[in-house]
Scaffold this motif. Sequence first.
Motif: not given
Length: 150
Positions: A18-30, A43-51
């Motif tokens: 499910i995580a992989t599918e959401e990444i493919k749909k461009n709902r996750v960005s670094l 460490e220190g990265d900020v991850i933006k997630i559309r859920k």
Amino acid sequence: MRIDKFLWCIRFYKTRSIATEEIKKNRVSLGTSAVKSSKEVKEGDVIKIRKNQIDYKIKVIQIPKSRLGAKLVPLHIQDVTDKEQYELLKLRKMSQDYYRNKGEGRPTKRDRRDMDEYVGNDIASDFTDWDDFFGETADGTENESAENED
């Protein structure tokens, strides 16, 4: 650690696929750019997630070795999501509750089964002999009581 595995380890998604599918749909960005599943998280990265129509932001504090228990997640990430996003989530929940209160509208499957059980037992006990109900005897002729009604 790969970003899809990281999101699964911190329990943001139920399965890694499910995580992989959401990444493919461009709902996750670094940062500001969309990522692929194979992107390494540091460490220190900020991850933006559309859920659920909400933009979550999480900061990586520590990389876990494997999937974590729910109580250990705050040790590895920090939630930096805007308060406005959580207010939007509350508003959406309230609007859904307003749409249909519990007990109104169409009965649920459980309600229907309860009603059938309540009504069904009475009907089955009242009409045990269908021939008597329809006014016929075993030889195919009508009962006298049915003839007298005419």
